[in-house]
Design a protein around this motif. Sequence first.
Motif, PDB file in Angstrom:
ATOM      1  N   CYS A   1      75.116  24.315  57.829  1.00 40.34           N
ATOM      2  CA  CYS A   1      75.304  23.097  57.136  1.00 40.34           C
ATOM      3  C   CYS A   1      76.312  22.731  55.732  1.00 40.34           C
ATOM      4  O   CYS A   1      77.079  23.587  55.143  1.00 40.34           O
ATOM      5  N   ALA A   2      76.863  21.392  55.917  1.00 38.66           N
ATOM      6  CA  ALA A   2      77.662  20.696  54.540  1.00 38.66           C
ATOM      7  C   ALA A   2      77.501  19.851  53.811  1.00 38.66           C
ATOM      8  O   ALA A   2      76.845  19.045  54.285  1.00 38.66           O
ATOM      9  N   VAL A   3      76.851  19.960  52.399  1.00 36.62           N
ATOM     10  CA  VAL A   3      76.524  19.244  51.979  1.00 36.62           C
ATOM     11  C   VAL A   3      78.071  18.897  50.788  1.00 36.62           C
ATOM     12  O   VAL A   3      78.297  20.415  49.687  1.00 36.62           O
ATOM     13  N   LEU A   4      78.234  17.809  49.864  1.00 36.94           N
ATOM     14  CA  LEU A   4      79.072  17.387  48.965  1.00 36.94           C
ATOM     15  C   LEU A   4      78.285  16.905  47.440  1.00 36.94           C
ATOM     16  O   LEU A   4      77.452  15.957  48.280  1.00 36.94           O
ATOM     17  N   ASP A   5      78.138  17.416  46.987  1.00 40.41           N
ATOM     18  CA  ASP A   5      77.209  16.931  45.267  1.00 40.41           C
ATOM     19  C   ASP A   5      78.340  16.408  44.528  1.00 40.41           C
ATOM     20  O   ASP A   5      79.642  17.351  44.503  1.00 40.41           O
ATOM     21  N   VAL A   6      77.472  15.299  44.129  1.00 38.17           N
ATOM     22  CA  VAL A   6      78.789  14.509  42.928  1.00 38.17           C
ATOM     23  C   VAL A   6      77.825  14.925  41.289  1.00 38.17           C
ATOM     24  O   VAL A   6      77.184  14.471  41.444  1.00 38.17           O
ATOM     25  N   PHE A   7      78.674  15.283  40.723  1.00 32.34           N
ATOM     26  CA  PHE A   7      77.277  15.850  39.147  1.00 32.34           C
ATOM     27  C   PHE A   7      78.000  15.078  38.205  1.00 32.34           C
ATOM     28  O   PHE A   7      79.541  15.505  37.966  1.00 32.34           O
ATOM     29  N   GLY A   8      77.375  14.435  37.267  1.00 31.55           N
ATOM     30  CA  GLY A   8      78.051  14.114  36.526  1.00 31.55           C
ATOM     31  C   GLY A   8      76.404  14.230  35.296  1.00 31.55           C
ATOM     32  O   GLY A   8      75.771  13.342  35.269  1.00 31.55           O
ATOM     33  N   PRO A   9      76.804  14.974  33.918  1.00 39.50           N
ATOM     34  CA  PRO A   9      78.077  15.671  33.834  1.00 39.50           C
ATOM     35  C   PRO A   9      77.945  16.833  34.925  1.00 39.50           C
ATOM     36  O   PRO A   9      77.119  17.255  35.126  1.00 39.50           O
TER      37      PRO A   9
ATOM     38  N   ILE B   1      62.319  18.008  57.029  1.00 41.76           N
ATOM     39  CA  ILE B   1      63.427  17.993  57.421  1.00 41.76           C
ATOM     40  C   ILE B   1      64.844  16.730  57.624  1.00 41.76           C
ATOM     41  O   ILE B   1      64.122  16.378  57.859  1.00 41.76           O
ATOM     42  N   PHE B   2      65.998  17.038  57.553  1.00 44.35           N
ATOM     43  CA  PHE B   2      67.315  16.215  57.537  1.00 44.35           C
ATOM     44  C   PHE B   2      68.153  16.549  58.096  1.00 44.35           C
ATOM     45  O   PHE B   2      68.642  17.655  58.133  1.00 44.35           O
ATOM     46  N   THR B   3      68.497  15.036  59.405  1.00 45.10           N
ATOM     47  CA  THR B   3      70.191  15.442  59.907  1.00 45.10           C
ATOM     48  C   THR B   3      70.802  14.702  59.763  1.00 45.10           C
ATOM     49  O   THR B   3      70.670  13.693  59.398  1.00 45.10           O
ATOM     50  N   ALA B   4      72.465  15.167  59.645  1.00 45.51           N
ATOM     51  CA  ALA B   4      73.787  14.567  58.859  1.00 45.51           C
ATOM     52  C   ALA B   4      73.483  13.548  60.522  1.00 45.51           C
ATOM     53  O   ALA B   4      73.394  14.072  61.194  1.00 45.51           O
ATOM     54  N   PRO B   5      74.153  12.401  60.046  1.00 47.55           N
ATOM     55  CA  PRO B   5      74.197  11.474  58.948  1.00 47.55           C
ATOM     56  C   PRO B   5      73.147  10.669  58.432  1.00 47.55           C
ATOM     57  O   PRO B   5      72.104  11.023  59.920  1.00 47.55           O
TER      58      PRO B   5
ATOM     59  N   THR C   1      71.798  20.270  60.375  1.00 44.94           N
ATOM     60  CA  THR C   1      70.363  19.928  59.648  1.00 44.94           C
ATOM     61  C   THR C   1      70.094  21.148  58.103  1.00 44.94           C
ATOM     62  O   THR C   1      69.555  22.373  58.882  1.00 44.94           O
ATOM     63  N   MET C   2      69.225  20.400  57.901  1.00 42.24           N
ATOM     64  CA  MET C   2      68.693  20.920  56.616  1.00 42.24           C
ATOM     65  C   MET C   2      66.915  20.504  56.520  1.00 42.24           C
ATOM     66  O   MET C   2      66.564  19.226  56.273  1.00 42.24           O
ATOM     67  N   HIS C   3      66.151  21.009  55.607  1.00 45.16           N
ATOM     68  CA  HIS C   3      64.711  22.009  54.807  1.00 45.16           C
ATOM     69  C   HIS C   3      65.717  21.358  53.372  1.00 45.16           C
ATOM     70  O   HIS C   3      66.353  22.121  53.255  1.00 45.16           O
ATOM     71  N   ILE C   4      64.629  19.849  52.935  1.00 47.63           N
ATOM     72  CA  ILE C   4      64.825  20.229  51.044  1.00 47.63           C
ATOM     73  C   ILE C   4      63.280  19.944  50.601  1.00 47.63           C
ATOM     74  O   ILE C   4      62.579  19.416  51.316  1.00 47.63           O
ATOM     75  N   LYS C   5      63.658  21.044  49.953  1.00 47.01           N
ATOM     76  CA  LYS C   5      62.282  20.816  49.205  1.00 47.01           C
ATOM     77  C   LYS C   5      62.474  20.531  47.601  1.00 47.01           C
ATOM     78  O   LYS C   5      63.349  20.795  47.795  1.00 47.01           O
ATOM     79  N   SER C   6      62.281  18.980  46.830  1.00 49.01           N
ATOM     80  CA  SER C   6      62.527  18.695  45.618  1.00 49.01           C
ATOM     81  C   SER C   6      61.382  18.634  44.962  1.00 49.01           C
ATOM     82  O   SER C   6      59.968  18.257  45.202  1.00 49.01           O
ATOM     83  N   TYR C   7      61.072  18.431  43.855  1.00 47.72           N
ATOM     84  CA  TYR C   7      59.695  17.860  42.238  1.00 47.72           C
ATOM     85  C   TYR C   7      60.231  17.827  41.402  1.00 47.72           C
ATOM     86  O   TYR C   7      61.768  17.879  40.939  1.00 47.72           O
TER      87      TYR C   7
END
Length: 283
Positions: free
Chosen positions: A211-219, A184-188, A149-155
């Motif tokens: 928590c474990a987070v998978l990130d795919v970056f391009g590029p 707050i977000f909880t997997a899945p 479970t994670m708190h995410i803040k974005s702009y």
Amino acid sequence: MGMEAGLVEQGREKVGFANKVGYVHKIIKKKKSSRRIKRTLPLVPKALQELFVSCRDIFKGPSTVPLPQDVKELCHIIDNMKPEDVGLSRDLQFFKPGNTIKGNPRVTYTTIYTCDNFSFCLFFLPATGVIPLHNHPGMTVFSKLLLGTMHIKSYDWVDHDTDNLDNSVPPSRLRLAKLKADDIFTAPCNTSVLYPTTGGNIHAFTAVTPCAVLDVFGPPYSKEDGRDCSYYKDHPYTAFKNGDILAAEEEKEQYGWLEEIEMPENSKMDGIEYMGPQIIDTC
């Protein structure tokens, strides 16, 4: 970190070890007819291989953004990925409720695969661990919370002239941004997509539980190619006099001023070798 975690071998054999998160291959050396017997490596999970193949076809290099149908395809693959697809198990001690890290709860990361056009990374955050507010310049990022479970803040940035701000912070270091997420977000949960200029390209993670987070970056990030990471401190919209840019009071809560700062101490991470299921690179 004092972290005790591990990844799952084929047949759900669990291996725990301190200060690392990795996938352990056991090599059995045994004399039998003067031959060495080596344990075979597990097959690559279908979802992980599909992700690699799709990214290889979709990501075309710097200054390109995947087409809408390609974004939909990648989201479908990542939405259906499970922790086991990258060798993780919910049963690991690191992800058990109440597991805490004494002292500085540093974040650990590992790179599953990287090339010039894209990369896959796993981030492991202990409870209260933080990835501070940072950006992804010129990058499209697919992010999925696999465990915890994670708190995410974005702009996202809002174009505006800050020359007339009456404040103690140098105007050149302040920029108006619109809040995209603060929850707050909880997997899945579904994959989030960050585009170069939209979708919450500037974000921060705070772990409520491990928590474990998978990130795919391009590029991928590349300092040499002008895709270095910058860090920010956010200020309430009302913290500075701004000539009533926003008339409606309710709008003001949806905006903030971002101040670029030096790399925070809590942004430092421990990198470890990825030892999970290996992608078959057919390039």
